[in-house]
Write an enzyme that holds these catalytic residues in place. Sequence first.
Site, PDB file in Angstrom:
ATOM      1  N   LEU A 175     -30.434   5.409 -32.445  1.00 33.12           N
ATOM      2  CA  LEU A 175     -30.389   6.241 -33.650  1.00 33.12           C
ATOM      3  C   LEU A 175     -31.714   6.118 -34.394  1.00 33.12           C
ATOM      4  CD1 LEU A 175     -27.448   6.567 -36.130  1.00 33.12           C
ATOM      5  CD2 LEU A 175     -29.701   5.994 -37.018  1.00 33.12           C
TER       6      LEU A 175
ATOM      7  N   VAL B 174     -38.640   1.367 -20.689  1.00 35.04           N
ATOM      8  CA  VAL B 174     -38.901   1.258 -22.133  1.00 35.04           C
ATOM      9  C   VAL B 174     -37.570   1.358 -22.906  1.00 35.04           C
ATOM     10  CG1 VAL B 174     -39.935   2.520 -24.084  1.00 35.04           C
ATOM     11  CG2 VAL B 174     -41.276   2.100 -22.006  1.00 35.04           C
TER      12      VAL B 174
ATOM     13  N   PRO C 120     -34.409   3.050 -29.557  1.00 35.26           N
ATOM     14  CA  PRO C 120     -33.218   2.946 -30.413  1.00 35.26           C
ATOM     15  C   PRO C 120     -32.277   4.140 -30.212  1.00 35.26           C
ATOM     16  CG  PRO C 120     -35.215   2.506 -31.679  1.00 35.26           C
ATOM     17  CD  PRO C 120     -35.656   3.033 -30.339  1.00 35.26           C
TER      18      PRO C 120
ATOM     19  N   ASP D 223     -39.053  10.312 -35.802  1.00 37.04           N
ATOM     20  CA  ASP D 223     -39.330  11.490 -34.974  1.00 37.04           C
ATOM     21  C   ASP D 223     -40.079  12.538 -35.795  1.00 37.04           C
ATOM     22  OD1 ASP D 223     -38.419  13.096 -32.345  1.00 37.04           O
ATOM     23  OD2 ASP D 223     -38.311  14.433 -34.074  1.00 37.04           O
TER      24      ASP D 223
ATOM     25  N   LYS E  74     -44.899  15.166 -31.174  1.00 36.74           N
ATOM     26  CA  LYS E  74     -44.803  16.236 -30.168  1.00 36.74           C
ATOM     27  C   LYS E  74     -46.055  17.091 -30.161  1.00 36.74           C
ATOM     28  CE  LYS E  74     -39.920  16.404 -31.505  1.00 36.74           C
ATOM     29  NZ  LYS E  74     -39.921  16.274 -32.977  1.00 36.74           N
TER      30      LYS E  74
ATOM     31  N   HIS F 109     -43.217  19.960 -27.100  1.00 41.11           N
ATOM     32  CA  HIS F 109     -42.264  20.444 -28.105  1.00 41.11           C
ATOM     33  C   HIS F 109     -41.475  21.662 -27.627  1.00 41.11           C
ATOM     34  CE1 HIS F 109     -41.777  20.565 -32.775  1.00 41.11           C
ATOM     35  NE2 HIS F 109     -40.666  20.948 -32.186  1.00 41.11           N
TER      36      HIS F 109
HETATM   37  P1  NAD Z   1     -29.765  17.783 -38.917  1.00 43.93           P
HETATM   38  O1  NAD Z   1     -28.643  18.259 -38.086  1.00 43.93           O
HETATM   39  O2  NAD Z   1     -30.163  16.356 -38.887  1.00 43.93           O
HETATM   40  O3  NAD Z   1     -29.378  18.227 -40.395  1.00 43.93           O
HETATM   41  C1  NAD Z   1     -30.181  17.886 -41.487  1.00 43.93           C
HETATM   42  C2  NAD Z   1     -29.539  18.407 -42.760  1.00 43.93           C
HETATM   43  O4  NAD Z   1     -28.188  17.946 -42.881  1.00 43.93           O
HETATM   44  C3  NAD Z   1     -30.269  17.834 -43.983  1.00 43.93           C
HETATM   45  O5  NAD Z   1     -31.329  18.666 -44.365  1.00 43.93           O
HETATM   46  C4  NAD Z   1     -29.181  17.768 -45.027  1.00 43.93           C
HETATM   47  O6  NAD Z   1     -29.100  19.010 -45.669  1.00 43.93           O
HETATM   48  C5  NAD Z   1     -27.930  17.550 -44.224  1.00 43.93           C
HETATM   49  N1  NAD Z   1     -27.467  16.148 -44.209  1.00 43.93           N
HETATM   50  C6  NAD Z   1     -28.064  15.078 -43.604  1.00 43.93           C
HETATM   51  N2  NAD Z   1     -27.302  13.988 -43.739  1.00 43.93           N
HETATM   52  C7  NAD Z   1     -26.200  14.358 -44.430  1.00 43.93           C
HETATM   53  C8  NAD Z   1     -25.048  13.669 -44.877  1.00 43.93           C
HETATM   54  N3  NAD Z   1     -24.864  12.393 -44.610  1.00 43.93           N
HETATM   55  N4  NAD Z   1     -24.125  14.381 -45.569  1.00 43.93           N
HETATM   56  C9  NAD Z   1     -24.295  15.690 -45.829  1.00 43.93           C
HETATM   57  N5  NAD Z   1     -25.366  16.396 -45.439  1.00 43.93           N
HETATM   58  C10 NAD Z   1     -26.314  15.737 -44.737  1.00 43.93           C
HETATM   59  O7  NAD Z   1     -31.009  18.754 -38.619  1.00 43.93           O
HETATM   60  P2  NAD Z   1     -32.512  18.613 -38.220  1.00 43.93           P
HETATM   61  O8  NAD Z   1     -33.306  17.976 -39.305  1.00 43.93           O
HETATM   62  O9  NAD Z   1     -32.944  19.940 -37.764  1.00 43.93           O
HETATM   63  O10 NAD Z   1     -32.500  17.662 -36.937  1.00 43.93           O
HETATM   64  C11 NAD Z   1     -32.797  16.286 -36.980  1.00 43.93           C
HETATM   65  C12 NAD Z   1     -34.191  16.012 -36.453  1.00 43.93           C
HETATM   66  O11 NAD Z   1     -34.335  16.523 -35.126  1.00 43.93           O
HETATM   67  C13 NAD Z   1     -35.317  16.717 -37.220  1.00 43.93           C
HETATM   68  O12 NAD Z   1     -35.595  16.167 -38.465  1.00 43.93           O
HETATM   69  C14 NAD Z   1     -36.443  16.626 -36.213  1.00 43.93           C
HETATM   70  O13 NAD Z   1     -37.018  15.334 -36.199  1.00 43.93           O
HETATM   71  C15 NAD Z   1     -35.688  16.910 -34.924  1.00 43.93           C
HETATM   72  N6  NAD Z   1     -35.737  18.347 -34.564  1.00 43.93           N
HETATM   73  C16 NAD Z   1     -36.397  18.694 -33.412  1.00 43.93           C
HETATM   74  C17 NAD Z   1     -36.481  20.013 -33.027  1.00 43.93           C
HETATM   75  C18 NAD Z   1     -37.202  20.364 -31.759  1.00 43.93           C
HETATM   76  O14 NAD Z   1     -37.465  21.545 -31.514  1.00 43.93           O
HETATM   77  N7  NAD Z   1     -37.522  19.397 -30.939  1.00 43.93           N
HETATM   78  C19 NAD Z   1     -35.897  21.026 -33.809  1.00 43.93           C
HETATM   79  C20 NAD Z   1     -35.232  20.665 -34.969  1.00 43.93           C
HETATM   80  C21 NAD Z   1     -35.150  19.327 -35.333  1.00 43.93           C
END
Ligand code: NAD
Length: 282
Positions: free
Chosen positions: A15, A10, A13, A43, A73, A106
């Site tokens: 990103l 499969v 992407p 996601d 998840k 998850h």
């Molecule tokens: P991230 O590292 O993507 O950071 C997000 C934060 O960074 C935003 O809220 C914003 O404040 C800032 N940001 C984003 N783009 C920016 C930019 N260009 N310039 C300045 N600041 C910026 O953190 P995340 O959201 O925790 O992780 C990404 C994704 O991963 C989540 O949305 C989720 O889908 C997934 N995730 C999964 C788990 C898991 O347990 N599997 C846990 C956390 C997150």
Amino acid sequence: MPQVTLNNGVQMPLLGFGVYKVAPEQAEQAVTDALAAGYRLIDTAAGYENEEGVGRAIAKSGIPRDELFITTKLWVQDHGQETAKPAFERSLDRLGLDYLDLYLIHQPFGDYYGAWRAMEELNREGRTRAIGVSNFYPDRLIDLITHNKIVPAVNQIETHAFFQRTDEQKLMVEYGIQHESWGPLAQGGEGFFDNPVLVDIARAHDKSVAQIALRWLIQRDIVVIPKSVRPERMAENIDVFDFQLTDEEMARIATLDTGRSPIFDHHDPKSVEWLSAARFNT
Ligand code: NAD
């Protein structure tokens, strides 16, 4: 958008767009904006309680289903061979979809072995094109592989410049598991956006720190799913395919590894208690 090929063929992407902590009432607009910005991987998770909003944005986008890659998840409360499938169907209903691209466990707590066996069936039945895990440290990952049939296609783990997971990535490559980063921007913590090494490299490429941090992960063949609810940042975070970091720049960023999470400790008994007690979409 460049794709990676998972261990079952499969395509995924490289990103995508994450929606952790995007409020339910905000999710439809955020995903609508992300799709307009060109994201095709979304996601979400039952635990984010925003699958309905994600689903509404998908439905009204008019984008053909086979051009999208949708991940959700399974939460701990629904682990178990009997409970995982109904939970999957509820997620699909909330998303308004009839199949998923990737379904992940998850968290590695509770009866995730039973859950995995149910997910293996869902995969064989074609209800989800790929199955994988999240937050699995190497010991649990290898144990799951050893005692089941299908090797997870993906392990989604916290990975960013301050917590790089290089040895774990080597192990995942060895077992054919795609490394996916959550928190690619360290959720903005620990002075991430002011880090002198990242700022210096960003200046050299006329790019932002976020773009450098994402590009660095992509050049390590790690799938990234940054989150922002601001359209200008969504556009910035996907605009990382027109430049390349040099070997020297990659090596400089490698020096930022602290070897530990600044966000969450899965080995802390308090974390295990908290994650195991949390209930969502009840
Ligand atoms: P991230 O590292 O993507 O950071 C997000 C934060 O960074 C935003 O809220 C914003 O404040 C800032 N940001 C984003 N783009 C920016 C930019 N260009 N310039 C300045 N600041 C910026 O953190 P995340 O959201 O925790 O992780 C990404 C994704 O991963 C989540 O949305 C989720 O889908 C997934 N995730 C999964 C788990 C898991 O347990 N599997 C846990 C956390 C997150």
